[in-house]
Design an enzyme around this catalytic site. Structure first.
Site, PDB file in Angstrom:
ATOM      1  N   PRO A  97      31.814  50.791  -9.533  1.00 13.03           N
ATOM      2  CA  PRO A  97      31.902  50.560  -8.086  1.00 13.03           C
ATOM      3  C   PRO A  97      30.964  51.489  -7.330  1.00 13.03           C
ATOM      4  O   PRO A  97      30.804  52.655  -7.700  1.00 13.03           O
ATOM      5  CB  PRO A  97      33.357  50.896  -7.767  1.00 13.03           C
ATOM      6  CG  PRO A  97      34.087  50.732  -9.062  1.00 13.03           C
ATOM      7  CD  PRO A  97      33.097  51.152 -10.113  1.00 13.03           C
ATOM      8  N   SER A  99      31.390  52.974  -4.663  1.00 13.19           N
ATOM      9  CA  SER A  99      32.089  54.095  -4.042  1.00 13.19           C
ATOM     10  C   SER A  99      32.359  55.232  -5.025  1.00 13.19           C
ATOM     11  O   SER A  99      32.805  56.292  -4.629  1.00 13.19           O
ATOM     12  CB  SER A  99      33.412  53.609  -3.432  1.00 13.19           C
ATOM     13  OG  SER A  99      34.256  53.093  -4.450  1.00 13.19           O
ATOM     14  N   CYS A 100      32.101  55.009  -6.311  1.00 13.24           N
ATOM     15  CA  CYS A 100      32.338  56.040  -7.329  1.00 13.24           C
ATOM     16  C   CYS A 100      31.061  56.852  -7.572  1.00 13.24           C
ATOM     17  O   CYS A 100      30.006  56.288  -7.821  1.00 13.24           O
ATOM     18  CB  CYS A 100      32.790  55.406  -8.644  1.00 13.24           C
ATOM     19  SG  CYS A 100      34.381  54.594  -8.521  1.00 13.24           S
ATOM     20  N   ILE A 101      31.236  58.150  -7.522  1.00 11.39           N
ATOM     21  CA  ILE A 101      30.086  59.040  -7.728  1.00 11.39           C
ATOM     22  C   ILE A 101      29.828  59.227  -9.200  1.00 11.39           C
ATOM     23  O   ILE A 101      30.672  59.294 -10.013  1.00 11.39           O
ATOM     24  CB  ILE A 101      30.326  60.403  -7.040  1.00 11.39           C
ATOM     25  CG1 ILE A 101      30.508  60.174  -5.551  1.00 11.39           C
ATOM     26  CG2 ILE A 101      29.229  61.361  -7.337  1.00 11.39           C
ATOM     27  CD1 ILE A 101      30.939  61.399  -4.790  1.00 11.39           C
TER      28      ILE A 101
END
Length: 101
Positions: A97, A99-101
């Site tokens: 995703p 939004s995942c670092i």
């Protein structure tokens, strides 16, 4: 199966329930019916919108379709304790995703 450096499937076509169990074990998760409900939801959401949503949007979408209790962050973190978005997407065979670092 080929994985990215972050552990996500390179080719979603390789995803099977057996692959999901292998990935879940790597995450320290034993899949239950409740997990599968969220995994299938995330797959359907991705198929419809082409993206895995951020946590707030995921919780709201789950609430709208599966009910108030299942859309609560507490419920989702109980199933996917490190990160409901990242872990459910990874187990579902979806790309990492954004939004995942």
């Amino acid at each position: 199966m080929e994985l990215t450096k972050d552990g996500f499937l390179v080719n979603r076509e390789e995803w099977t329930p057996e692959v999901a169990h292998v990935i879940a074990r790597e995450e320290g998760i034993m899949l239950t019916e409740q997990h599968w409900e969220i995994i299938h939801f995330v797959q359907e959401y991705y198929d419809e919108y082409g993206i895995t949503p951020i946590m707030r949007i995921l919780a709201k979408a789950i609430r709208n379709r599966l009910g108030e209790e299942k859309g609560k962050s507490k419920y989702l973190y109980r199933l996917f304790p490190d990160s409901p978005v990242r872990q459910s997407a990874r187990i579902a065979g979806l790309p990492k995703p954004p939004s995942c670092i």
